[in-house]
Write an enzyme that holds these catalytic residues in place. Structure first.
Site, PDB file in Angstrom:
ATOM      1  N   ASP A 191       1.751   1.339   9.364  1.00 32.57           N
ATOM      2  CA  ASP A 191       2.061   1.320   7.935  1.00 32.57           C
ATOM      3  C   ASP A 191       0.914   2.035   7.233  1.00 32.57           C
ATOM      4  O   ASP A 191      -0.158   1.457   7.076  1.00 32.57           O
ATOM      5  CB  ASP A 191       2.196  -0.128   7.444  1.00 32.57           C
ATOM      6  CG  ASP A 191       2.366  -0.232   5.943  1.00 32.57           C
ATOM      7  OD1 ASP A 191       2.562   0.790   5.293  1.00 32.57           O
ATOM      8  OD2 ASP A 191       2.278  -1.363   5.426  1.00 32.57           O
ATOM      9  N   GLU A 225      -1.245   3.466  -2.153  1.00 32.18           N
ATOM     10  CA  GLU A 225      -0.024   2.655  -2.079  1.00 32.18           C
ATOM     11  C   GLU A 225      -0.323   1.185  -1.858  1.00 32.18           C
ATOM     12  O   GLU A 225       0.303   0.309  -2.454  1.00 32.18           O
ATOM     13  CB  GLU A 225       0.892   3.179  -0.963  1.00 32.18           C
ATOM     14  CG  GLU A 225       2.317   2.629  -1.011  1.00 32.18           C
ATOM     15  CD  GLU A 225       2.514   1.282  -0.323  1.00 32.18           C
ATOM     16  OE1 GLU A 225       3.562   0.663  -0.519  1.00 32.18           O
ATOM     17  OE2 GLU A 225       1.600   0.830   0.413  1.00 32.18           O
ATOM     18  N   GLU A 226      -1.275   0.887  -0.975  1.00 29.81           N
ATOM     19  CA  GLU A 226      -1.499  -0.510  -0.582  1.00 29.81           C
ATOM     20  C   GLU A 226      -1.994  -1.380  -1.728  1.00 29.81           C
ATOM     21  O   GLU A 226      -1.966  -2.603  -1.638  1.00 29.81           O
ATOM     22  CB  GLU A 226      -2.461  -0.595   0.613  1.00 29.81           C
ATOM     23  CG  GLU A 226      -1.895  -0.059   1.932  1.00 29.81           C
ATOM     24  CD  GLU A 226      -0.746  -0.897   2.531  1.00 29.81           C
ATOM     25  OE1 GLU A 226      -0.405  -1.945   1.963  1.00 29.81           O
ATOM     26  OE2 GLU A 226      -0.196  -0.469   3.561  1.00 29.81           O
ATOM     27  N   ASP A 246       8.668   4.728   4.528  1.00 32.78           N
ATOM     28  CA  ASP A 246       7.674   3.675   4.779  1.00 32.78           C
ATOM     29  C   ASP A 246       8.252   2.716   5.819  1.00 32.78           C
ATOM     30  O   ASP A 246       9.468   2.658   6.033  1.00 32.78           O
ATOM     31  CB  ASP A 246       7.314   2.962   3.473  1.00 32.78           C
ATOM     32  CG  ASP A 246       5.901   2.372   3.502  1.00 32.78           C
ATOM     33  OD1 ASP A 246       5.372   2.119   4.610  1.00 32.78           O
ATOM     34  OD2 ASP A 246       5.328   2.160   2.417  1.00 32.78           O
ATOM     35  N   HIS A 326       1.150  -5.365   8.807  1.00 30.37           N
ATOM     36  CA  HIS A 326      -0.116  -5.823   8.209  1.00 30.37           C
ATOM     37  C   HIS A 326      -0.863  -6.763   9.155  1.00 30.37           C
ATOM     38  O   HIS A 326      -1.568  -7.671   8.719  1.00 30.37           O
ATOM     39  CB  HIS A 326       0.096  -6.445   6.824  1.00 30.37           C
ATOM     40  CG  HIS A 326       0.332  -5.406   5.757  1.00 30.37           C
ATOM     41  ND1 HIS A 326       0.187  -5.659   4.424  1.00 30.37           N
ATOM     42  CD2 HIS A 326       0.676  -4.098   5.842  1.00 30.37           C
ATOM     43  CE1 HIS A 326       0.450  -4.569   3.717  1.00 30.37           C
ATOM     44  NE2 HIS A 326       0.756  -3.606   4.566  1.00 30.37           N
TER      45      HIS A 326
HETATM   46 ZN    ZN Z   1       3.398   0.979   3.588  1.00 29.65          ZN
END
Ligand code: ZN
Length: 350
Positions: A191, A225-226, A246, A326
């Site tokens: 990711d 983005e995060e 994504d 994550h």
């Molecule tokens: Zn992402």
């Protein structure tokens, strides 16, 4: 019947591995942006530029200029920042992005000092030794107070750590631990580096086959983005639709898996654009792309960021299934290839 160009899978995996091994926590993603930029310089049809925020924009002239499109993926990742130098010389971390503290316990990391030095380190519980603390090691709640960074340097005090050039605000990157085995890619930060690799592989496959997009297309390689504002800037205002690429969320109750690309029809920000999503489903079926349709329960994308920033456009989201997102993530080459095909089919769609 599909007439999509051939994908160079070794190129895809090689680019992805190198990108995964390029540290890029949000706010410190320049090396990964530069690496992607350098790789895209091989394709003369692309016009490369940077936003003032440091993201990479790629303009690819299509068969027609009317109805321009955009495609985005993000190169920034989860990470940490030095919050405090503790009196024992170790570091307290502030999290960058949304992850649980237990997912980084025991991980090796690199601290990037202000002067550009890199100090290797590891992340451990403040009471790490079973021989000293016994049962407490298993019972302590993992938090910013109970995890600390142990530096591979001789320091027992805050002043000795400061003498190493380390200070509050230094970025900390977790080791990705990339492995490619039996078609699986196991690593942190798939990711969303898996999808940046999918975009680059799509550009290569189309370029090698002397093809170009049906419409003029902007690729945005997003770098914030995060933390929730990546694609707020960088997409031209005349763009009529955005395809966000994504990772798909895999787990109990999800349709997504590591062998398919997924279309996300709804996430925490609400439904995506219905007509555009339906067109993507039709494209997947026409091109025999293995895909799933899913809802992601705890998820936001750069597409919603763009919508929230005021975009007047359609937005849809696709991406490869990523297990344990994550956390220590994993996907399979089949999902990556499906994603590349889907991106190509979209770019070529009249
Ligand atoms: Zn992402």
């Amino acid at each position: 019947m599909s007439n999509l160009p051939e994908i160079n899978t070794p190129f895809l995996l090689d680019f992805l591995t190198k990108l995964l091994n390029t540290p890029s926590p949000t706010g410190y993603a320049e090396a990964a942006i530069a690496f992607t930029e350098e790789s895209l310089k091989a394709f003369p049809a692309l016009i490369l530029a940077r936003t003032r925020k440091g993201a990479l924009t790629v303009t690819w002239r299509g068969e027609q200029d009317e109805g321009p499109r955009a495609v985005t993926a993000h190169v920034d990742t989860l990470g940490g920042m030095v919050k405090e130098i503790k009196s024992n010389g170790r570091l307290k971390l502030s999290r960058i992005g949304g992850f649980a503290w237990n997912t980084i316990e025991g991980e090796s990391c690199t601290v990037f000092t202000r002067s550009g030095r890199q100090v290797r380190a590891s992340i451990l519980l403040t009471k790490a030794s079973s021989h000293v603390f016994g049962g407490e090691v298993g019972e302590m709640k993992r938090s910013d107070d109970t995890l600390e960074v142990r530096l591979d340097a001789r320091t027992m005090s805050a002043s000795e750590t400061l003498d190493l050039g380390i200070g509050v605000g230094d970025f900390v990157a977790f080791d990705p631990r990339v492995e490619v085995n039996a078609g699986f890619v196991r690593s942190r930060h798939l990711d969303d580096k898996a999808c940046v690799a999918a975009l680059v592989a799509a550009v290569k496959a189309l370029s090698d086959a002397n093809r170009k997009p049906a419409r003029t297309t902007t690729l945005l390689i997003s770098n914030y983005e995060e933390v929730g504002h990546g694609a707020a800037a960088g997409i031209p205002a005349d763009v009529e639709e955005l395809l966000v690429v994504d990772m798909a969320a895999v787990g109990e109750g999800q349709t997504s898996d590591e062998f398919h690309a997924s279309l996300c029809v709804k996430d925490s920000g609400g439904p995506y654009h219905h007509d555009m999503s339906n067109r993507l489903r039709a494209l997947a079926e026409k091109n025999e792309i293995p895909y799933k349709v899913d809802i992601y329960p705890n998820y936001h994308s750069d597409g919603e960021v763009w919508w929230n920033a005021g975009a007047n456009a359609a937005v849809a989201l696709i991406g490869p299934g990523v297990d344990a997102s994550h956390n220590y993530e994993r996907t399979h080459t089949e999902a990556l290839v499906a994603t590349v095909k889907w991106v190509m089919a979209y770019l070529l769609e009249k």
